[in-house]
Design an enzyme around this catalytic site. Structure first.
Site, PDB file in Angstrom:
ATOM      1  N   LYS A 121      38.514   2.149  50.085  1.00  0.00           N
ATOM      2  CA  LYS A 121      39.838   1.831  50.617  1.00  0.00           C
ATOM      3  C   LYS A 121      40.866   1.651  49.513  1.00  0.00           C
ATOM      4  O   LYS A 121      40.586   1.025  48.496  1.00  0.00           O
ATOM      5  CB  LYS A 121      39.732   0.538  51.431  1.00  0.00           C
ATOM      6  N   HIS A 141      45.984  -1.925  57.998  1.00  0.00           N
ATOM      7  CA  HIS A 141      45.908  -3.179  57.257  1.00  0.00           C
ATOM      8  C   HIS A 141      47.001  -4.111  57.761  1.00  0.00           C
ATOM      9  O   HIS A 141      48.082  -3.670  58.114  1.00  0.00           O
ATOM     10  CB  HIS A 141      46.075  -2.927  55.759  1.00  0.00           C
ATOM     11  N   THR A 193      37.071  -2.103  49.116  1.00  0.00           N
ATOM     12  CA  THR A 193      38.403  -1.947  48.545  1.00  0.00           C
ATOM     13  C   THR A 193      38.265  -1.773  47.038  1.00  0.00           C
ATOM     14  O   THR A 193      37.596  -2.570  46.384  1.00  0.00           O
ATOM     15  CB  THR A 193      39.246  -3.195  48.832  1.00  0.00           C
ATOM     16  N   SER A 195      36.927  -8.414  56.141  1.00  0.00           N
ATOM     17  CA  SER A 195      37.223  -8.143  54.743  1.00  0.00           C
ATOM     18  C   SER A 195      37.819  -9.388  54.120  1.00  0.00           C
ATOM     19  O   SER A 195      38.602 -10.085  54.747  1.00  0.00           O
ATOM     20  CB  SER A 195      38.219  -6.973  54.659  1.00  0.00           C
ATOM     21  N   LYS A 214      38.982  -2.151  43.346  1.00  0.00           N
ATOM     22  CA  LYS A 214      39.662  -3.116  42.480  1.00  0.00           C
ATOM     23  C   LYS A 214      39.541  -2.631  41.038  1.00  0.00           C
ATOM     24  O   LYS A 214      38.646  -1.870  40.747  1.00  0.00           O
ATOM     25  CB  LYS A 214      39.018  -4.506  42.618  1.00  0.00           C
TER      26      LYS A 214
END
Length: 413
Positions: A178, A271, A150, A356, A152
């Site tokens: 992601k 998600h 993911t 995750s 960030k």
């Protein structure tokens, strides 16, 4: 509505509710109330009851067992006739079973622990757009878990910097990057700009590594039409996968998107934002295994399923229970893993569980052992937090994963 003599049919949808009745309310009465309120009953007898066959359509509470170690808690088993539900609609199924009954006065708390979906009903659903095997064939990746990351900080990057972060991760050896679940189309980064820069990162990293790369482009939007518009644009760019927040976006939107993805060769990453609002309390709400089953029916190729080892809550056996419910074709009843009913998916495609949340390379041996090959391991800070940057972080993850897989294949620790 409390009928302990009832023999369940193969076509019934079965539900296991954990109920905590109000003081002074007998368990049988509470169980009957749950069955009535979630099927044909109302608070009084009405003359129109005589115009239909209630025996044919009513939900029945057929068994009640006290919960070991809990005071005044019971598991109530309810059977619903198949005809109460619209075919192919998760929305209608949940509206019927959990729509109204949770605010019931006779109950202090109520939790839906599990559902048995009969083949007669599950066959009316398309299920995942592609499933595990087709996804592996599309990506040409076999014999190991897939790696994700993911990006960030989840909010605040410009589209160009975002695309660069994606490129660095994929170049280093990840399979996927992601969008965070709350990245939609905000003032600092509109969706179209993000999609364009990310597509550039995808093709550049594919050309360099010779591997197929993906980025979960979040198509979630304020309206279904806007969501579909974003998915169409992702497909036009040649992206392999899009993403949806299925609980906040809703099951109707999710099923529409899943149909589009299947028809147009897009993979769909799901998600579960907002799940803890629904599933975290032990005695009230809906257990995640029910939300996971609902997602497999509605459609998704990946879904987040907790980690067992990271920063978010999740007990090992119970987590593995719903991981199996997502992946496998036939799952035996096993109360120690929280599986209340035997579930037969009759060849509906499986869903990749995604681990995750607060995991990093030191967790890799545990993760490969717990989740096995058919999973996506997603490291956010566990990739980007590398002191040398994203690409070295990605390299570290890929090397660790391949080492663990090789050790397992050779039977070494």
């Amino acid at each position: 509505y409390y009928t302990p003599e009832y023999k369940t049919k193969d076509t019934d949808i079965l539900a296991a509710f954990r109920m905590t009745p109000q003081p002074g309310v007998p368990a049988e009465e509470a169980g009957a109330a749950v069955a009535a309120e979630s099927s044909t009953g109302t608070w009084t007898t009405v003359w129109t009851d005589g115009l239909t066959s209630l025996d044919r359509y009513k939900g029945r509470c057929y068994d009640i067992e006290p919960v070991a170690g809990e005071e005044n808690q019971y598991i109530a088993y309810v059977a619903y006739p198949l005809d109460l539900f619209e075919e192919g609609s998760v929305t209608n199924m949940l509206t019927s079973i959990v729509g109204n009954v949770f605010g019931f006065k006779a109950l202090r708390a109520l939790r839906l622990e599990d559902l048995r979906i009969p083949p007669a009903y599950s066959k009316t659903f398309m299920g995942p757009p592609h499933g595990i095997q087709v996804e592996r064939d599309k990506l040409n990746k076999y014999g190991r878990p897939l790696l994700g990351c993911t990006i960030k900080p989840k909010l605040g990057l410009s589209a160009k910097n975002y695309g660069r972060a994606v490129y660095e991760c994929l170049r280093g050896g990840l399979d996927f990057t992601k969008d965070d679940e709350n990245v939609n189309s905000q003032p600092f980064m509109r969706w179209r700009d993000r999609f364009l820069f990310v597509a550039e990162a995808l093709f550049k990293s594919q050309a360099e590594t010779g591997e197929i790369k993906g980025h979960y482009l979040n198509a979630t939007a304020g309206t279904c039409e806007e969501m579909m518009k974003r998915a169409v644009f992702a497909r036009e760019l040649g992206a392999p996968i899009v993403m949806h927040d299925y609980l906040t976006g809703g099951f109707t939107a999710n099923t529409s998107l899943a149909f589009y993805c299947r028809d147009n060769g897009l993979l769909l990453h799901i998600h579960r934002a907002m799940h803890a609002v629904i599933d975290r309390q032990r005695n009230h709400g809906i257990h995640f295994r029910v939300l996971a089953k609902a997602l497999r029916m509605s459609g998704g190729d990946h879904i987040h399923a907790g980690t067992v080892v990271g920063k978010l809550e999740g007990e090992r056996e119970v987590t593995l229970g719903f991981v199996d419910l997502l992946r496998d074709d036939y799952i035996e009843k096993d109360r120690s893993r929280g599986i209340y009913f035997t579930q037969d998916w009759v060849s509906m495609p499986g869903v990749f569980p995604v681990a995750s949340g607060g995991i990093h390379v030191w967790h890799m041996p545990a993760l490969t052992e717990i989740f096995g090959d058919d999973s996506v391991l997603q490291f956010g800070g566990g990739t980007l937090g590398h002191p040398w940057g994203n690409a070295p972080g990605a390299v570290a993850n890929r090397v660790a994963l391949e080492a663990c897989v090789q050790a397992r294949n050779e039977g070494r620790d």
